[in-house]
Design an enzyme around this catalytic site. Sequence first.
Site, PDB file in Angstrom:
ATOM      1  N   CYS A 129       0.814  -1.215   0.000  1.00 34.46           N
ATOM      2  CA  CYS A 129       0.000   0.000   0.000  1.00 34.46           C
ATOM      3  C   CYS A 129       0.848   1.266   0.000  1.00 34.46           C
ATOM      4  O   CYS A 129       0.383   2.331   0.401  1.00 34.46           O
ATOM      5  CB  CYS A 129      -0.942   0.007   1.193  1.00 34.46           C
ATOM      6  N   ASN A 132       5.940 -12.541  -3.590  1.00 28.87           N
ATOM      7  CA  ASN A 132       6.574 -12.116  -2.334  1.00 28.87           C
ATOM      8  C   ASN A 132       8.092 -12.338  -2.384  1.00 28.87           C
ATOM      9  O   ASN A 132       8.741 -12.390  -1.350  1.00 28.87           O
ATOM     10  CB  ASN A 132       5.947 -12.878  -1.163  1.00 28.87           C
TER      11      ASN A 132
END
Length: 622
Positions: A270, A382
Amino acid sequence: MPLKYLKERLDEDQFKKIEKIENEALHEFLEKYIEVCNPSRVFVVTDSDDDEVYVRNRAIMYGEERLLITPGHTVHFDNYYDQARDKEHTYVLTPEGEKLPYIRTMKRDTGLKEIHDLLIDSMKGKEMFILFFSLGPKDSPFMIPAVQITDSAYVAHSELMLYRKAYDVFVRNPNIDFMKFVHSEGELDERKTSKNLEKRRVMIDLEGNVAYAVNTQYAGNTIGLKKPAFRLTIYKALKEGWLSEHMFLMGVNGPDGRVSYFTGAFPSMCGKTSTCMLVGERLVGDDLSFIKNINGEARAVNVENGVFGIIQGVNKEDDPYIWEVLHSPKEIIFSNVLVHEGRPYWNGMGEEIPCEGENHSGKWWCGKKDKDGNEIPPSHKNARFTARLEYFPNLDRDALNAKDGVKLSGMIYGGRDSDTWPPVCEAFDWTHGVVMKGASIESETTAATLGKEGVRKYNIMSILDFLSVHIGDYLRNYLEFGRKLKNPPKIFAVNYFLRDENGNFLNSKLDKKIWLKWMDLRVHGEVEAIETPIGYIPKYEDLAKLFREVFDREYTREDYEKQFTIRVPKLLEKIERIRKIYSEMYGIPEEVFKQLDAEEMRLKEARKRFGDYISPFKFYTS
Ligand code: SPV
Ligand code: MN
């Protein structure tokens, strides 16, 4: 006698290193885990370069890391199914296994038995590494000494890059209190990745000040000083009245060479890293901050000394500093990327990616599918890089090393929100900010996480995954912390993901720099702001000036109006959601409900005067 035992089990040169430390608790701890884990050899890592080189070489020798073409670069793979923090199998141990909202708990005795059973003989035939670190700057009021035991040379190597070495602290301070971390990767497969994932466990023993991880290698589970320690430091901070937060720490350059420091909390993906790595500003830390009251001032440090960062999407244009680091001949561990002819590749790097190589799934080719039929991308979403902070050209070295930390001017909270919060908003005061900004963070799920997209998830202070204490106690401590400060940091909320009714983003990626510059002016009282029901927002004129000065870009009144419209129905719905969450818990401070009620009232009054969607200009004169 622990020392006698250690003398028998350790080679002479290794025993000498331990003997230099007068610390019975340490000797007992080492005796216990050498006995339980039963390694065939033990290596004690002091602060010397030689010891560090030894660890690095072992990571290669044992096959946990492999050399890449660029000097200093290595690659590490985790098991295909061991690519992220294992929330399911992470437990906070409480005396009776009491339930805590949003936290997986287990009765302490049961958890300790389970983890110790898994640790028995876990290092048989292997080498144990013992490492000494300081969380926060050494010999500072923030310092928390820590000892890591691990049988993974990759974990030991990573920690030597990510944390401040502190063997000398233990030697100089007999019987110093310390946090303890025990990790065993367990049995490995032929690719040198943890095999028994069904027995993967992470246990946080608050009472014993120990965190354990077994049968996993992924750094978020195994690097004791990172997220396992974080659960322990949140608990410690609560007991001692300070804050241990999931926050970056950065300096924003203001006029005339002034620097203002901010922390920022964002759920993953974010904008946390992209904010603290903004071109032209100052990086201090990207993940964890300690914040203490020192002589009435909030002062902050970076807990760490390096970056374990997401590599997906890192490209030359958007992330010039990271790009530069990843392309220099410096010590870097790439994990779970694609490797082809000795070079690392990752999704979204902005360059052509070869159609073959090796990645977290083993030998890889374009279109390869896993056993569930899912197409395997070149790198895992990831996939990460591990690098020391000192490599970054934007590092604020003095701030990183300052023993008293830096004075905190502001704290920023953000989440992925398509339709509710404006791009930037300043809380009325500490209590309003803690409750209505930090404790009200919600973030929409992305395609990058499993499950449905666009679902709002509550994530208080972006710390929900790591909380080890009751949310009510956590909030009470936070509120109290600010009350004791002479001049608490200003609290800001940001939203980089606001969209219009057609789903188009209302801001460009770099606009965040303007919000930061505005915050700097606000903390120095150099610009006015407009009071709205949810806090203070910038005046159009001030933003237009900043856009002109910083980007030489015109900022139109139309853009401003769209971005800063107060969306009353959405804001009221959010209050309902947050109120529901807190009313379903017990022990939540009264201020939380007072703040929610007051904001609801302000919004409803504004709606009466101006309607549902209120132009910011309406608040100019009122
Ligand atoms: C995060 O997910 O917040 C991280 C990476 O910083 S991990 O170490 O896995 O927690
Ligand atoms: Mn993190």
